[in-house]
Design a protein around this motif. Structure first.
Motif, short mmCIF file in Angstrom:
data_model
loop_
_atom_site.label_atom_id
_atom_site.label_comp_id
_atom_site.label_asym_id
_atom_site.label_seq_id
_atom_site.Cartn_x
_atom_site.Cartn_y
_atom_site.Cartn_z
N LYS A 42 29.37 48.57 -29.29
CA LYS A 42 28.96 48.65 -27.80
C LYS A 42 28.62 47.20 -27.41
O LYS A 42 29.08 46.75 -26.41
CB LYS A 42 27.98 49.61 -27.54
N LYS A 43 27.65 46.35 -28.14
CA LYS A 43 27.36 45.00 -27.80
C LYS A 43 28.44 44.33 -28.03
O LYS A 43 28.61 43.28 -27.07
CB LYS A 43 26.10 44.83 -28.97
N ALA A 44 29.43 44.37 -28.96
CA ALA A 44 30.57 43.51 -29.23
C ALA A 44 31.42 43.53 -27.93
O ALA A 44 31.83 42.54 -27.51
CB ALA A 44 31.10 44.00 -30.28
N ASP A 45 31.53 44.90 -27.35
CA ASP A 45 32.41 44.90 -26.48
C ASP A 45 31.82 44.17 -25.10
O ASP A 45 32.55 43.69 -24.14
CB ASP A 45 32.84 46.32 -26.09
N LYS A 46 30.52 44.54 -25.04
CA LYS A 46 29.90 43.96 -23.91
C LYS A 46 29.81 42.31 -23.79
O LYS A 46 30.07 41.74 -22.59
CB LYS A 46 28.32 44.26 -24.01
N ILE A 47 29.76 41.48 -24.82
CA ILE A 47 29.86 40.20 -24.99
C ILE A 47 31.46 39.70 -24.78
O ILE A 47 31.62 38.86 -24.14
CB ILE A 47 29.43 39.62 -26.56
N ARG A 48 32.08 40.53 -25.54
CA ARG A 48 33.80 40.27 -25.06
C ARG A 48 33.84 40.47 -23.67
O ARG A 48 34.68 39.56 -22.84
CB ARG A 48 34.64 41.42 -25.81
N ASP A 49 33.58 41.36 -22.88
CA ASP A 49 33.69 41.47 -21.31
C ASP A 49 33.10 40.25 -20.62
O ASP A 49 33.57 39.77 -19.89
CB ASP A 49 33.09 42.69 -20.80
N LEU A 52 28.31 32.54 -28.18
CA LEU A 52 28.50 34.32 -27.96
C LEU A 52 29.58 34.88 -28.85
O LEU A 52 29.36 35.95 -29.07
CB LEU A 52 29.20 34.16 -26.41
N VAL A 53 30.57 33.91 -29.12
CA VAL A 53 31.67 34.64 -30.16
C VAL A 53 30.90 34.68 -31.47
O VAL A 53 31.34 35.94 -31.95
CB VAL A 53 32.72 33.62 -30.23
N ALA A 54 29.95 34.07 -31.88
CA ALA A 54 29.26 34.27 -33.25
C ALA A 54 28.66 35.50 -33.12
O ALA A 54 28.47 36.36 -34.02
CB ALA A 54 28.67 33.09 -33.66
N GLU A 55 27.87 35.58 -32.05
CA GLU A 55 27.02 36.81 -31.83
C GLU A 55 27.72 37.86 -31.72
O GLU A 55 27.44 39.07 -32.42
CB GLU A 55 26.05 36.59 -30.32
N ARG A 56 28.87 37.94 -31.10
CA ARG A 56 29.83 39.09 -31.11
C ARG A 56 30.25 39.27 -32.41
O ARG A 56 30.44 40.66 -32.95
CB ARG A 56 31.03 38.81 -30.32
N GLY A 57 30.68 38.41 -33.27
CA GLY A 57 31.11 38.69 -34.60
C GLY A 57 29.96 39.38 -35.53
O GLY A 57 30.28 40.37 -36.35
N GLN A 58 28.85 38.89 -35.13
CA GLN A 58 27.71 39.58 -35.93
C GLN A 58 27.61 40.88 -35.71
O GLN A 58 27.41 42.08 -36.54
CB GLN A 58 26.41 38.80 -35.76
N ALA A 59 27.77 41.18 -34.23
CA ALA A 59 27.74 42.60 -33.85
C ALA A 59 28.67 43.67 -34.36
O ALA A 59 28.48 44.63 -34.86
CB ALA A 59 27.75 42.63 -32.30
N VAL A 90 39.04 36.46 -26.45
CA VAL A 90 38.62 36.55 -27.74
C VAL A 90 40.01 37.38 -28.38
O VAL A 90 40.40 38.37 -28.00
CB VAL A 90 37.46 37.17 -28.06
N LYS A 91 40.18 36.45 -29.63
CA LYS A 91 41.41 37.20 -30.46
C LYS A 91 40.82 37.44 -32.01
O LYS A 91 40.37 36.60 -32.34
CB LYS A 91 42.56 36.44 -30.35
N ASP A 92 40.94 38.65 -32.39
CA ASP A 92 40.43 39.06 -33.48
C ASP A 92 41.75 39.41 -34.41
O ASP A 92 42.67 39.61 -34.05
CB ASP A 92 39.81 40.47 -33.42
N SER A 93 41.45 38.83 -35.71
CA SER A 93 42.71 39.30 -36.64
C SER A 93 41.73 39.43 -38.02
O SER A 93 40.49 39.14 -38.19
CB SER A 93 43.30 37.71 -37.05
N PRO A 94 42.44 39.79 -39.09
CA PRO A 94 41.90 40.15 -40.45
C PRO A 94 41.36 39.01 -41.02
O PRO A 94 40.25 38.96 -41.77
CB PRO A 94 42.97 40.64 -41.21
#
Length: 530
Positions: free
Chosen positions: A490-497, A476-483, A506-510
């Motif tokens: 919108k898809k990335a936010d849905k997976i995060r939720d 799921l994290v990988a799918e969100r990253g690809q989105a 989930v924590k994003d950094s550069p």
């Protein structure tokens, strides 16, 4: 700073003054080895390990004896049930105890005596008590006469007419006084036993500990420890035997840890509300158990519940997350400068004095002349924290206050870390907080694990308890990253939720995206952050 400890004999806190400083002689009652030990048995093992190491921190040289009762009716009954020899059962469960003890990473005792190793000394001590008219023989059994020891009851603060109330005392109409207790018990011909002038049999429970103390540590010792359930009759009887046989005080400080309870009742095999240490270690780990034990004061009862374990889980996650963050921050400063602290620079740190010397990987070349602005307040907070921890632990080993002090430091660090604080100053602060945690944690046998693998293990426990699959989360994290790469936010936010609802943050950094468990809703329970 004097060390105050609660003495059950005087029922008050006293300044600890050894009989022959800097030597300290310490004895604690260990287990009767007929089964795997439950977690209630190990509360004392963890606490007295901490007491021993605190005394060593204070400069004392501790000789610690922790016994095994390897001759007892419970062991005999287990042996009969399994059609084995009594010593075979005892040896098996001594080995199992040692596995659990080692898994908890506690310090080895100087002595682990077994009662069967001291039978000749036990018989000699019983002879002495008979000669002094402190004991009597009935039908090849030997009983101690509490009527012939005027101070009987002084440890438990009970009068002779109240002594049987709530006590584990066998009813035997042959005894001269109902409170008289067995020094030697006759046995059947086919049962394990040893020959004596008064007949074949086995030693009573109480005489074993008194004898082992006399034989290993002498007639007068500094500390005798155990659980509050042993105060009467076991420790009362030990004291009576010892002082009836030899003149002078037997023990200077009687120290007792309170019980674990489960569902409001004492944890014990007789009630069936037990969790073995082995099963606890398999389900969680030793660090959680040690924190469970030491985050509460040793003289308080502790209700072991899912909510309490969650609290420990959260607290340890906070500490190890800080340690991981501190290591990364120190390492980043080290790599930015390409230099290290010198020994003289380390010594000049205004709040680093008296702390454990950092390992090479923790040294940085940060300028230590930090006496301006925010750094002065950070410096003062470090100094004050160490003073508060020392004060708390010197006051009857008040571990809850010591733990709270560590969390205050971590909270202050996080507040500064989330601001625009100077990273070099913050790295010094992180290093010094880490040193405090490692220093006092080592005394408690806590906080010594490598942060990253420990946090991964904690995540694994959380996932297992909540029936979550790591592979599914990774996908799921990988799918969100690809989105996100595809700008499909919108898809990335849905997976995060969706991950959030699974208690995954989930924590994003550069540089990367990482996930971690939120450490909430553990075991279907909720609790506030400690």
């Amino acid at each position: 700073m004097p060390f105050l400890i609660y003495n059950s004999l005087s029922q008050k806190k006293e300044v600890f003054t050894p009989l022959q400083a800097p030597q300290v002689k310490m004895y604690c009652c260990g287990p009767t080895v007929y089964d795997l030990l439950h977690i209630g048995n190990f509360r004392g093992a963890v606490f007295f390990n901490f007491l021993r190491q605190w005394l060593e921190h204070k400069g004392y040289q501790v000789t610690y004896a922790y016994n095994f009762t390897d001759v007892d009716d419970k062991i005999l009954n287990r042996a009969k049930k399994e059609n084995k020899e009594m010593q075979e059962i005892a040896s098996k469960y001594i080995a199992e105890f040692k596995k659990d003890f080692q898994a908890l990473k506690l310090k080895k005792h100087e002595y682990n005596p077994k009662a069967t190793e001291f039978l000749s000394d036990i018989i000699k001590l019983i002879k002495t008590l008979l000669q002094k008219d402190k004991a009597y023989i009935i039908d090849k059994d030997v009983f101690f006469s509490i009527s012939h020891f005027s101070d009987y009851g002084k440890l438990s603060q009970r009068k002779k007419e109240e002594l049987l109330s709530g006590a584990r005392v066998a009813i035997d109409k042959r005894k001269k006084h109902p409170g008289d207790f067995a020094l030697w018990k006759s046995c059947a011909e086919k049962e394990p036993g040893w020959d004596t002038p008064w007949g074949r049999g086995r030693p009573g429970w109480h005489i074993e500990c008194t004898t082992m103390i006399f034989s290993l540590l002498g007639h007068n010792i500094d500390i005798h420890g155990g659980g509050t359930d042993l105060l009467f009759p076991h420790h009362e009887n030990e004291l009576a035997q010892a002082e009836a046989a030899k003149k002078g005080p037997f023990v200077k400080y009687w120290i007792h840890n309170n019980m674990f309870t489960f569902g409001g009742e004492k944890m014990a095999k007789s009630t069936g509300n037990i969790s073995t240490m082995r099963s606890f270690l398999e389900e969680y780990n030793g660090e959680i158990f040690k924190y469970l034990t030491l985050s509460s004061h040793y003289r308080s009862k502790v209700e072991v519940s899912e909510n309490k374990i969650l609290h420990c889980f959260q607290a340890l996650s906070r500490i190890y997350t800080f340690l991981k963050t501190a290591d990364l921050l120190i390492d980043s400063v080290l790599h930015q400068t390409g230099q290290k602290f010198t020994s003289s620079e380390l010594r000049r740190s205004p709040w680093g004095r008296n702390l454990q010397k950092p390992q090479d990987s923790d040294k940085t070349n940060i300028d230590n002349s930090h006496d301006k602005g925010n750094h002065k307040s950070l410096s003062q907070s470090i100094q004050l924290a160490q003073q508060n921890i020392e004060k708390a632990l010197n006051d009857d080993l008040n571990t809850p206050i010591a733990m709270a002090t560590l969390f205050t430091l971590i909270r202050q660090f996080n507040e500064n870390n989330n601001s625009n604080s100077n990273k070099k100053e913050l790295a010094i602060y992180a290093r010094d907080i880490k040193n405090i945690i490692i220093k006092y944690g080592k005394i408690m046998s806590l906080f010594q694990e490598a942060p990253e693998p420990f946090l991964q293990e904690m995540d694994g426990i959380f996932l297992r308890k909540n029936k979550l699959n790591r592979e599914i989360i990774d996908n799921l994290v990988a799918e969100r990253g690809q989105a996100r790469k595809n700008k499909n936010f919108k898809k990335a936010d849905k997976i995060r939720d969706k991950l959030w609802d699974m208690n995954i943050e989930v924590k994003d950094s550069p540089q990367e995206t990482v996930w971690e468990t939120k450490k909430t809703n553990f075991l279907s329970s909720k609790n506030e952050e400690p």
